[in-house]
Design a protein around this motif. Structure first.
Motif, PDB file in Angstrom:
ATOM      1  N   VAL A 240       0.885  -1.128  -0.052  1.00 22.90           N
ATOM      2  CA  VAL A 240      -0.001  -0.126  -0.182  1.00 22.90           C
ATOM      3  C   VAL A 240       0.971   1.184  -0.018  1.00 22.90           C
ATOM      4  CG1 VAL A 240      -0.230  -0.016   2.680  1.00 22.90           C
ATOM      5  CG2 VAL A 240      -1.943   1.093   1.410  1.00 22.90           C
ATOM      6  N   HIS A 241       0.396   2.293  -0.675  1.00 23.77           N
ATOM      7  CA  HIS A 241       1.087   3.535  -0.818  1.00 23.77           C
ATOM      8  C   HIS A 241       0.027   4.531  -0.689  1.00 23.77           C
ATOM      9  CE1 HIS A 241       5.425   2.433  -1.527  1.00 23.77           C
ATOM     10  NE2 HIS A 241       4.839   1.563  -2.459  1.00 23.77           N
ATOM     11  N   ARG A 242       0.568   5.596  -0.245  1.00 25.19           N
ATOM     12  CA  ARG A 242      -0.421   6.910   0.080  1.00 25.19           C
ATOM     13  C   ARG A 242      -0.371   7.652  -1.395  1.00 25.19           C
ATOM     14  NH1 ARG A 242       2.339  11.744   1.220  1.00 25.19           N
ATOM     15  NH2 ARG A 242       4.574  11.384   1.607  1.00 25.19           N
ATOM     16  N   LEU A 243      -1.350   8.324  -1.463  1.00 24.76           N
ATOM     17  CA  LEU A 243      -1.427   9.313  -2.546  1.00 24.76           C
ATOM     18  C   LEU A 243      -1.115  10.760  -2.240  1.00 24.76           C
ATOM     19  CD1 LEU A 243      -5.176   7.934  -3.932  1.00 24.76           C
ATOM     20  CD2 LEU A 243      -2.918   8.100  -5.339  1.00 24.76           C
ATOM     21  N   ALA A 244      -0.559  11.354  -3.042  1.00 25.17           N
ATOM     22  CA  ALA A 244       0.102  12.674  -2.788  1.00 25.17           C
ATOM     23  C   ALA A 244       0.020  13.789  -4.183  1.00 25.17           C
ATOM     24  CB  ALA A 244       1.593  12.540  -2.629  1.00 25.17           C
ATOM     25  N   GLU A 245      -0.043  14.918  -3.965  1.00 27.85           N
ATOM     26  CA  GLU A 245      -0.052  15.765  -4.773  1.00 27.85           C
ATOM     27  C   GLU A 245       1.234  15.973  -5.600  1.00 27.85           C
ATOM     28  OE1 GLU A 245      -2.577  17.313  -6.149  1.00 27.85           O
ATOM     29  OE2 GLU A 245      -4.015  17.215  -4.773  1.00 27.85           O
ATOM     30  N   GLY A 246       1.273  16.302  -6.916  1.00 27.64           N
ATOM     31  CA  GLY A 246       2.842  16.289  -7.596  1.00 27.64           C
ATOM     32  C   GLY A 246       3.382  15.080  -8.057  1.00 27.64           C
ATOM     33  N   GLU A 247       2.785  14.007  -7.777  1.00 26.70           N
ATOM     34  CA  GLU A 247       3.537  12.537  -8.125  1.00 26.70           C
ATOM     35  C   GLU A 247       2.872  12.032  -9.266  1.00 26.70           C
ATOM     36  OE1 GLU A 247       6.037  11.430  -6.728  1.00 26.70           O
ATOM     37  OE2 GLU A 247       6.150  12.518  -4.746  1.00 26.70           O
ATOM     38  N   ASP A 248       3.601  11.429 -10.082  1.00 24.53           N
ATOM     39  CA  ASP A 248       3.088  10.527 -11.217  1.00 24.53           C
ATOM     40  C   ASP A 248       2.481   9.454 -10.598  1.00 24.53           C
ATOM     41  OD1 ASP A 248       3.585  12.188 -13.201  1.00 24.53           O
ATOM     42  OD2 ASP A 248       5.813  11.349 -13.280  1.00 24.53           O
ATOM     43  N   LEU A 249       1.390   8.697 -11.196  1.00 22.65           N
ATOM     44  CA  LEU A 249       0.678   7.673 -10.880  1.00 22.65           C
ATOM     45  C   LEU A 249       1.218   6.498 -11.668  1.00 22.65           C
ATOM     46  CD1 LEU A 249      -1.078   6.041  -9.206  1.00 22.65           C
ATOM     47  CD2 LEU A 249      -2.929   6.691 -10.327  1.00 22.65           C
ATOM     48  N   TRP A 250       2.055   5.415 -11.159  1.00 19.60           N
ATOM     49  CA  TRP A 250       2.286   4.309 -12.008  1.00 19.60           C
ATOM     50  C   TRP A 250       1.532   3.141 -11.424  1.00 19.60           C
ATOM     51  CZ3 TRP A 250       5.216   4.338 -16.272  1.00 19.60           C
ATOM     52  CH2 TRP A 250       5.855   5.624 -16.585  1.00 19.60           C
ATOM     53  N   LEU A 251       1.007   2.158 -12.221  1.00 23.26           N
ATOM     54  CA  LEU A 251       0.532   0.943 -11.745  1.00 23.26           C
ATOM     55  C   LEU A 251       0.615   0.023 -12.832  1.00 23.26           C
ATOM     56  CD1 LEU A 251      -3.098   2.475 -10.393  1.00 23.26           C
ATOM     57  CD2 LEU A 251      -1.250   1.406  -9.058  1.00 23.26           C
ATOM     58  N   CYS A 252       1.143  -1.122 -12.452  1.00 22.72           N
ATOM     59  CA  CYS A 252       1.726  -2.305 -13.323  1.00 22.72           C
ATOM     60  C   CYS A 252       2.474  -1.956 -14.586  1.00 22.72           C
ATOM     61  CB  CYS A 252       0.315  -3.034 -13.836  1.00 22.72           C
ATOM     62  SG  CYS A 252      -0.722  -3.666 -12.672  1.00 22.72           S
ATOM     63  N   GLY A 253       3.244  -0.669 -14.227  1.00 19.99           N
ATOM     64  CA  GLY A 253       4.157  -0.444 -15.327  1.00 19.99           C
ATOM     65  C   GLY A 253       3.868   0.598 -16.225  1.00 19.99           C
ATOM     66  N   VAL A 254       2.069   0.881 -15.988  1.00 18.92           N
ATOM     67  CA  VAL A 254       1.693   1.944 -16.955  1.00 18.92           C
ATOM     68  C   VAL A 254       1.341   3.177 -16.128  1.00 18.92           C
ATOM     69  CG1 VAL A 254      -0.415   2.198 -18.402  1.00 18.92           C
ATOM     70  CG2 VAL A 254       0.508  -0.229 -18.203  1.00 18.92           C
ATOM     71  N   LYS A 255       1.697   4.412 -16.814  1.00 17.89           N
ATOM     72  CA  LYS A 255       1.664   5.728 -16.152  1.00 17.89           C
ATOM     73  C   LYS A 255      -0.185   5.967 -16.288  1.00 17.89           C
ATOM     74  CE  LYS A 255       3.284  10.458 -16.272  1.00 17.89           C
ATOM     75  NZ  LYS A 255       4.294  11.327 -16.877  1.00 17.89           N
ATOM     76  N   VAL A 256      -0.628   6.165 -15.421  1.00 24.79           N
ATOM     77  CA  VAL A 256      -2.317   6.284 -15.205  1.00 24.79           C
ATOM     78  C   VAL A 256      -2.440   7.611 -15.046  1.00 24.79           C
ATOM     79  CG1 VAL A 256      -4.414   5.656 -14.471  1.00 24.79           C
ATOM     80  CG2 VAL A 256      -2.663   3.928 -14.625  1.00 24.79           C
ATOM     81  N   PRO A 257      -3.361   8.322 -15.888  1.00 22.32           N
ATOM     82  CA  PRO A 257      -3.611   9.825 -15.562  1.00 22.32           C
ATOM     83  C   PRO A 257      -4.352  10.126 -14.574  1.00 22.32           C
ATOM     84  CG  PRO A 257      -4.146   9.247 -18.022  1.00 22.32           C
ATOM     85  CD  PRO A 257      -3.647   8.060 -17.451  1.00 22.32           C
ATOM     86  N   HIS A 258      -4.137  10.931 -13.414  1.00 19.91           N
ATOM     87  CA  HIS A 258      -4.640  11.009 -12.237  1.00 19.91           C
ATOM     88  C   HIS A 258      -4.099  12.391 -11.626  1.00 19.91           C
ATOM     89  CE1 HIS A 258      -7.486  10.030  -9.392  1.00 19.91           C
ATOM     90  NE2 HIS A 258      -6.617  10.070  -8.327  1.00 19.91           N
ATOM     91  N   HIS A 259      -5.010  13.110 -11.140  1.00 27.30           N
ATOM     92  CA  HIS A 259      -4.531  14.427 -10.247  1.00 27.30           C
ATOM     93  C   HIS A 259      -3.637  14.256  -9.272  1.00 27.30           C
ATOM     94  CE1 HIS A 259      -7.856  13.300  -7.973  1.00 27.30           C
ATOM     95  NE2 HIS A 259      -7.350  14.248  -6.729  1.00 27.30           N
ATOM     96  N   MET A 260      -3.503  12.768  -8.685  1.00 22.55           N
ATOM     97  CA  MET A 260      -2.473  12.687  -7.828  1.00 22.55           C
ATOM     98  C   MET A 260      -1.763  11.271  -7.974  1.00 22.55           C
ATOM     99  SD  MET A 260      -4.207  13.271  -3.882  1.00 22.55           S
ATOM    100  CE  MET A 260      -5.744  12.200  -4.211  1.00 22.55           C
ATOM    101  N   GLY A 261      -0.514  11.249  -7.514  1.00 24.75           N
ATOM    102  CA  GLY A 261       0.118   9.817  -7.701  1.00 24.75           C
ATOM    103  C   GLY A 261       0.568   9.459  -6.345  1.00 24.75           C
ATOM    104  N   LEU A 262       1.315   8.027  -6.338  1.00 26.87           N
ATOM    105  CA  LEU A 262       1.834   7.494  -5.250  1.00 26.87           C
ATOM    106  C   LEU A 262       2.883   7.825  -4.854  1.00 26.87           C
ATOM    107  CD1 LEU A 262       0.478   3.977  -6.297  1.00 26.87           C
ATOM    108  CD2 LEU A 262      -0.604   5.589  -4.481  1.00 26.87           C
ATOM    109  N   ALA A 263       3.119   8.013  -3.467  1.00 24.78           N
ATOM    110  CA  ALA A 263       4.465   8.619  -2.864  1.00 24.78           C
ATOM    111  C   ALA A 263       5.193   7.281  -2.404  1.00 24.78           C
ATOM    112  CB  ALA A 263       4.173   9.563  -1.685  1.00 24.78           C
ATOM    113  N   GLY A 264       6.539   7.401  -2.711  1.00 25.39           N
ATOM    114  CA  GLY A 264       7.717   6.165  -2.187  1.00 25.39           C
ATOM    115  C   GLY A 264       8.987   6.541  -2.448  1.00 25.39           C
TER     116      GLY A 264
END
Length: 394
Positions: A240-264
């Motif tokens: 599990v990862h938290r969502l944060a502003e200013g981050e890209d959202l990568w899931l299963c190696g695919v960049k998914v368009p979203h207003h937040m991304g996962l922080a890690g």
């Protein structure tokens, strides 16, 4: 300069693999050619080696009643055909050659399934020798002293000058060796195909063999393959990862368009992280933090596909391939459905398996918990690993 083996093999070189014996000296519940050796059935090693350099077709002579086992052992090797063998090795070869007759290959390699390590250089030398002779066989000089025994006692020394150990594969011009087998007296047996060829008046050249072509014969020859490598394994992973502003959202190696991304520490691809843990768990190699500690600055912002490729490589070095994987992404947003197929394809590319062995699903927690409140994204994964001979080949 000699042409590359692959280009020559693809233009008229077929093969016969003799796998029709009972293999009783090796013990076990199946004939030795179907027993596990270094993570896959013994017969599969040489079939793969021949197919890899373009030899085709490859006719495998098998014992009566073992079709289903042979098909599983050789699954995925497109060049392979099966034929029921005879009562002796020579008869099995003759039946396999007859099965090849409609193809009319220029040359044929005749190989024992019990010799799994097949160096390409030996095959190249054998085919090269056929430019001037009807047959060629790989040999190694006898280097030990040789004696004749009688009643368990030493009788007399034998000169080793001119003596060689004969190996396989043995190579022949196809028409010549087929005619030689057709002319052979069925009442007699032959030690190898060179004997059949010589009886028909064919010249057989000797080429340098290789110690790697040793024959697997006894039960102790299989001891290097642990029982733990004979059966599938399953591992589970969760992250599990938290969502944060200013981050890209990568899931299963695919960049998914979203207003937040996962922080890690890395790119925080929670789905791949769960899958990496599932694979590592299946082979007992700890978890992702053991291999890629977040305290190590070199992994800061790293693409998680590197972690997944590493886990798959570890599994393969241990004798396992990916049977299938199932990933579930848990979030309220974004919608995963439009991206699932791209995710399956990308995960398959990273792991080197077809996309139809990859499942990607999504669910929600009905607005409960951190994922339900949109604070983060979780993922769980299950990976099934299989001995390498069962891995689906592209």
């Amino acid at each position: 300069m000699t042409a590359p083996l692959s280009s020559r093999a693809s233009s008229g070189v077929a093969a016969v693999i003799v796998a029709a014996g009972k293999g009783l000296r090796a013990g076990g519940e199946v004939p030795k050619q179907f027993a596990m050796f270094r993570g896959k059935p013994l017969v599969r090693h040489s079939a793969q080696a021949l197919a890899a350099v373009g030899v085709a077709p490859i006719v495998v002579a098998i014992p009566e009643g073992w079709d289903a086992v042979a098909q599983q052992a050789l699954a995925g090797i497109a060049a392979v055909r099966l034929v029921q063998g005879g009562a002796t090795r020579r008869q099995s070869v003759a039946l396999a050659l007859e099965a090849l007759a409609p193809d009319q290959p220029e040359c044929v390699l005749i190989h024992d399934a019990a010799r799994p390590d097949l160096p390409q250089a030996v095959v190249a030398r054998l085919i090269e020798a056929l430019a001037g002779q009807a047959g060629s066989i790989p040999v190694l000089p006898v280097v030990d002293s040789v004696v004749r025994g009688r009643d368990g006692m030493r009788d007399a020394a034998v000169s080793r000058d001119g003596l060689y150990r004969v190996q396989t594969p043995q190579a022949f011009r196809f028409d010549a060796i087929l005619a030689a087998h057709r002319a052979w007296d069925d009442a007699a047996d032959a030690g190898d195909d060179a004997e059949v060829a010589e009886a028909a008046g064919l010249a057989v050249a000797l080429v340098q063999g290789d110690e790697r072509l040793r024959k697997v014969t006894f039960a102790e020859d299989f001891e290097e393959t642990p029982v733990s490598e004979r059966y599938p394994r399953t591992g589970m992973g969760f992250d599990v990862h938290r969502l944060a502003e200013g981050e890209d959202l990568w899931l299963c190696g695919v960049k998914v368009p979203h207003h937040m991304g996962l922080a890690g520490h890395s790119d925080a691809d929670v789905a791949i992280h769960a899958l990496v843990d599932a694979i590592l768990g299946a082979i007992g190699e700890g978890d992702i933090g053991d291999h890629f500690p977040p305290s190590d600055p070199k992994w800061k912002g790293a693409s998680s596909d590197r972690f997944l490729a590493h886990a798959v490589a570890l599994a393969r070095r241990g004798g396992f391939g990916i049977g299938n994987v199932d990933v579930t992404i848990i979030c309220e947003a974004p919608k995963i459905g439009p991206h699932k197929q791209a995710m399956r394809v990308r995960l398959g590319e990273i792991m080197g398996i077809p996309a139809d062995l990859v499942s990607v699903k999504a669910t929600t927690t009905e607005r409960l918990g951190l994922t339900g409140r949109g604070e983060g994204i979780a993922a769980q994964a299950v990976a099934t690993l299989v001995p390498r001979f069962e891995e689906i080949e592209q």
